[in-house]
Design a protein around this motif. Structure first.
Motif, PDB file in Angstrom:
ATOM      1  N   ILE A 152       0.830  -1.211   0.000  1.00 17.12           N
ATOM      2  CA  ILE A 152       0.000   0.000   0.000  1.00 17.12           C
ATOM      3  C   ILE A 152       0.868   1.266   0.000  1.00 17.12           C
ATOM      4  N   THR A 153       1.948   1.253   0.779  1.00 14.75           N
ATOM      5  CA  THR A 153       2.838   2.423   0.788  1.00 14.75           C
ATOM      6  C   THR A 153       3.439   2.636  -0.602  1.00 14.75           C
ATOM      7  N   SER A 154       3.866   1.537  -1.221  1.00 18.93           N
ATOM      8  CA  SER A 154       4.453   1.656  -2.562  1.00 18.93           C
ATOM      9  C   SER A 154       3.408   2.123  -3.563  1.00 18.93           C
ATOM     10  N   GLY A 155       2.192   1.632  -3.403  1.00 22.02           N
ATOM     11  CA  GLY A 155       1.094   2.047  -4.295  1.00 22.02           C
ATOM     12  C   GLY A 155       0.835   3.539  -4.194  1.00 22.02           C
ATOM     13  N   MET A 156       0.950   4.054  -2.982  1.00 20.90           N
ATOM     14  CA  MET A 156       0.740   5.490  -2.787  1.00 20.90           C
ATOM     15  C   MET A 156       1.873   6.298  -3.432  1.00 20.90           C
ATOM     16  N   ALA A 157       3.106   5.744  -3.401  1.00 15.54           N
ATOM     17  CA  ALA A 157       4.223   6.437  -4.070  1.00 15.54           C
ATOM     18  C   ALA A 157       4.020   6.408  -5.583  1.00 15.54           C
ATOM     19  N   VAL A 199       8.380   0.977  -8.409  1.00 16.08           N
ATOM     20  CA  VAL A 199       8.601   1.570  -7.083  1.00 16.08           C
ATOM     21  C   VAL A 199       9.620   0.724  -6.298  1.00 16.08           C
ATOM     22  N   SER A 200      10.495   1.426  -5.574  1.00 18.67           N
ATOM     23  CA  SER A 200      11.393   0.716  -4.648  1.00 18.67           C
ATOM     24  C   SER A 200      10.993   1.084  -3.225  1.00 18.67           C
TER      25      SER A 200
END
Ligand SMILES: CCCCC/C=C\C/C=C\CCCCCCCC(=O)SCCNC(=O)CCNC(=O)[C@H](O)C(C)(C)COP(=O)(O)OP(=O)(O)OC[C@H]1O[C@@H](n2cnc3c(N)ncnc32)[C@H](O)[C@@H]1OP(=O)(O)O
Length: 229
Positions: A152-157, A199-200
Motif C-alpha cells: 500500500i505504501t508503494s502504491g501510494m508512491a 517503485v522501490s
C-alpha cells in the motif's frame, strides 16, 4: 443502493452536513469528502494519533507533521469505508459489510499507521506499528502484514487518486519485525513507462539502523477500455 450506503454511513456517525448535524472540527486532511451532491459525507480519518500509539510513533508523527508545514509533504488521510461506495462488483446488500481490511481492527490491535507523501520527490513514507492481532511466529509480525503495508505504501508512491493495481511485488525479508514495534516504510517511484509504475521500498527501524525488508514493485494503471473481471 445510494440509500443503503447513506444509512450505513449514518450508523457509523460519518455523515454530517445538511441532515447530519454538526460538523466535526476541521483537521489537516483537506476538504471534506463530497460524494453526493445533496449531502456532504465526512468519513472518520484514522491516520491520527490514538491512545494505542507508542512514544516512537507519536514522535515520528510530530516530525513528519513539521515537514508538512512548508507544503512539501502531505499527511494522507485514511478511511475504513470509502472504497466500496462506488463498487459495482459486489451486491448491494453486501456493501455495508465491506471495509478496507487494514482499518478493520480496533485501535492498537492491528495496523496502526500514518502515511506522508512528497509529490515532487515521488516518495511516500509510512510510519507503522503492528499490533498483537498481526502476530506470525511468536512475538513477531507476520510477513503478510508487512507485505500488505509495503504494497500500500508503494502504491501510494506510484500514484494517488488513479486506478492502479499491483502487478508484481518482490520482497526480501532481512530481519523479523518485533510485534508492537514501530517501523518506517520508505517508498519511491523511480520509473514510469506508459501505464507501468516502478517503485522501490525499504523498511527500517526508527533509528534507521536495522533494515527489516527491501522491496520492488510494479503497479499498472488500469486501462478503462479493458474489463478488470
Ligand atoms: C487498502 C487500500 C487503500 C485504499 C486507498 C484508496 C485509494 C488510494 C489510491 C491508490 C493507492 C493504491 C494502493 C494499491 C495497493 C493495493 C493494490 C492491490 O491490492 S491490487 C490487487 C492485486 N492485484 C491484482 O489483482 C492485479 C491483477 N492483474 C491485473 O489486473 C492485470 O494483469 C493488470 C496488472 C491490470 C495488467 O493487465 P492489462 O491487460 O491491463 O495489461 P497488460 O497485461 O497488457 O500489461 C500492461 C503492461 O504491464 C506489464 N505487466 C503486467 N503484469 C506484469 C507482471 N506481473 N510483471 C511484469 N510486467 C507486467 C505487461 O508486460 C505490459 O507491459 P508492456 O506495455 O511493456 O507490454
Amino acid at each position: 443502493m445510494l440509500r443503503s450506503c447513506l444509512a450505513r454511513l449514518r450508523t457509523l456517525g460519518a455523515l454530517r452536513g445538511p441532515r447530519g448535524g454538526a460538523r466535526p472540527p476541521a483537521t489537516d486532511t483537506g476538504p471534506a469528502l463530497r460524494l453526493f451532491s445533496s449531502e456532504e459525507v465526512i468519513l472518520k480519518d484514522y491516520s491520527v494519533p490514538n491512545p494505542s500509539w507508542s512514544k516512537d510513533l507519536r514522535l515520528l508523527y510530530d516530525q513528519y507533521m513539521k515537514k508538512c508545514e512548508d507544503g512539501s509533504w502531505k499527511r494522507l488521510p485514511s478511511y475504513r469505508d470509502v472504497a466500496h461506495l462506488d463498487s459495482k462488483l459486489i451486491k448491494e446488500e453486501q456493501m455495508p459489510q465491506a471495509r478496507i481490511f487494514i482499518r478493520s481492527y480496533e485501535d492498537g490491535l492491528g495496523f496502526e499507521f500514518v502515511m506522508f507523501h512528497n509529490d515532487v520527490e515521488k516518495k511516500t513514507v509510512c510510519l507503522f506499528q503492528g499490533g498483537p492481532y498481526l502476530q506470525g511466529l511468536s512475538g513477531w509480525l507476520h510477513g503478510g502484514a508487512m507485505a500488505t503495508m509495503i504494497d500500500i505504501t508503494s502504491g501510494m508512491a506510484a500514484s494517488i487518486g488513479e486506478r492502479i493495481v499491483t502487478a508484481n511485488l518482490n520482497i526480501d525479508f532481512k530481519r523479523p519485525v518485533p510485534l508492537y514495534s514501530v517501523v518506517v516504510i520508505n517508498s519511491q517511484l523511480y520509473k514510469a513507462e506508459g501505464r507501468k509504475l516502478f517503485v522501490s521500498c525499504d523498511v527500517r527501524s526508527v533509528d534507521g539502523k536495522t533494515l527489516y525488508a527491501e522491496a520492488t514493485s510494479l503497479f499498472v494503471k488500469l486501462d478503462p477500455e479493458k474489463s478488470s473481471t
